[in-house]
Write an enzyme that holds these catalytic residues in place. Structure first.
Site, short mmCIF file in Angstrom:
data_model
loop_
_atom_site.label_atom_id
_atom_site.label_comp_id
_atom_site.label_asym_id
_atom_site.label_seq_id
_atom_site.Cartn_x
_atom_site.Cartn_y
_atom_site.Cartn_z
CE LYS A 9 -4.14 -2.08 2.07
NZ LYS A 9 -5.10 -2.06 3.21
CE1 TYR A 49 -9.50 -2.86 0.09
CE2 TYR A 49 -8.64 -0.83 -0.83
CZ TYR A 49 -8.45 -1.99 -0.09
OH TYR A 49 -7.23 -2.27 0.47
CG ASN A 112 -4.16 -2.14 6.76
OD1 ASN A 112 -3.98 -1.73 5.62
ND2 ASN A 112 -5.23 -2.84 7.09
CG HIS A 115 -5.34 -5.84 -0.79
ND1 HIS A 115 -6.57 -5.92 -0.21
CD2 HIS A 115 -5.38 -6.67 -1.86
CE1 HIS A 115 -7.33 -6.75 -0.92
NE2 HIS A 115 -6.63 -7.22 -1.92
CD GLU A 126 -8.94 -8.63 -4.16
OE1 GLU A 126 -7.82 -9.08 -3.85
OE2 GLU A 126 -9.83 -8.37 -3.32
P1 RTP Z 1 -7.35 -5.42 2.76
O1 RTP Z 1 -8.64 -5.70 2.01
O2 RTP Z 1 -6.82 -4.04 2.50
O3 RTP Z 1 -6.32 -6.49 2.53
O4 RTP Z 1 -7.64 -5.46 4.32
P2 RTP Z 1 -8.46 -6.57 5.11
O5 RTP Z 1 -9.00 -7.61 4.16
O6 RTP Z 1 -7.62 -7.02 6.23
O7 RTP Z 1 -9.66 -5.72 5.69
P3 RTP Z 1 -11.04 -5.34 5.01
O8 RTP Z 1 -12.11 -5.67 5.97
O9 RTP Z 1 -11.14 -5.88 3.63
O10 RTP Z 1 -10.94 -3.76 4.94
C1 RTP Z 1 -10.27 -3.12 3.87
C2 RTP Z 1 -9.45 -1.97 4.41
O11 RTP Z 1 -10.34 -0.98 4.93
C3 RTP Z 1 -9.79 -0.37 6.06
N1 RTP Z 1 -10.70 -0.55 7.19
N2 RTP Z 1 -10.97 0.39 8.05
N3 RTP Z 1 -13.19 -0.02 10.86
C4 RTP Z 1 -12.36 0.62 10.06
O12 RTP Z 1 -12.03 1.77 10.22
C5 RTP Z 1 -11.81 -0.12 8.93
N4 RTP Z 1 -12.09 -1.37 8.64
C6 RTP Z 1 -11.37 -1.65 7.51
C7 RTP Z 1 -8.46 -1.02 6.35
O13 RTP Z 1 -7.44 -0.22 5.82
C8 RTP Z 1 -8.57 -2.35 5.60
O14 RTP Z 1 -7.30 -2.80 5.20
MG MG Z 2 -10.06 -7.14 2.41
#
Ligand code: RTP
Ligand code: MG
Length: 148
Positions: A9, A49, A112, A115, A126
């Protein structure tokens, strides 16, 4: 062989972590089959997203992911989708275990570091939105003979 989509990222690109992150997946034994240093457009970010559209963090997420260059990659290997997710650690770096990428390099959820696709279906989707078929390279790595 299973493939996943991983992306360094914008925060991690700025912090010079591309090499560190690529290195972890190389050392684990996965095979890089595609990579692209690029700037994500708003349209691509919203498609990527799309599952989060309407959530309170969606606009910030799109702004962040388009804020600077990313390093998009396709990796191949046995159980690469779930293993890469384990290597990344939990979404919130405060909850991610030490030894994981987010646990070692991240501080906050909205920056974070990496991805990774969360299922076979999202990996396929994706990969197809970021890469053309001819940008994915099929090749033999002899080191594979020692892994499984
Ligand atoms: P990613 O898709 O980026 O790999 O992350 P992830 O699967 O671990 O998490 P996901 O639930 O898919 O969420 C995508 C990105 O959105 C941001 N996020 N913010 N509660 C919050 O403020 C929140 N929840 C998610 C994070 O940057 C996450 O990586
Ligand atoms: Mg995700």
């Amino acid at each position: 062989m299973e493939r996943t989509f991983l992306m360094v990222k914008p925060d991690a690109v700025q912090r010079n972590l591309i090499g560190e992150i690529v290195s972890r997946f190389e050392r684990k034994g996965f095979k890089l089959v595609g990579a692209k240093f690029m700037k994500i457009t708003n349209e691509l970010a919203e498609t990527h997203y799309q599952e989060h559209k309407g959530k309170p963090f969606f606009d910030n997420l799109v702004s962040f992911i388009t804020s600077g260059p990313v390093f998009a990659m396709v990796w191949e290997g046995k159980e690469v989708i779930t293993t890469a997710r384990k290597m990344m650690g939990k979404t919130n770096p405060q909850e991610a275990e030490t030894g994981t990428i987010r646990g070692d390099f991240g501080l906050v959820t909205h920056r974070n570091v990496i991805h990774g696709s969360d299922s076979e279906q999202s990996a396929k989707r994706e990969i197809s939105i970021f890469f053309q078929e001819n940008e994915l390279i099929e090749y033999k790595k002899t080191v594979d003979d020692w892994l499984a």
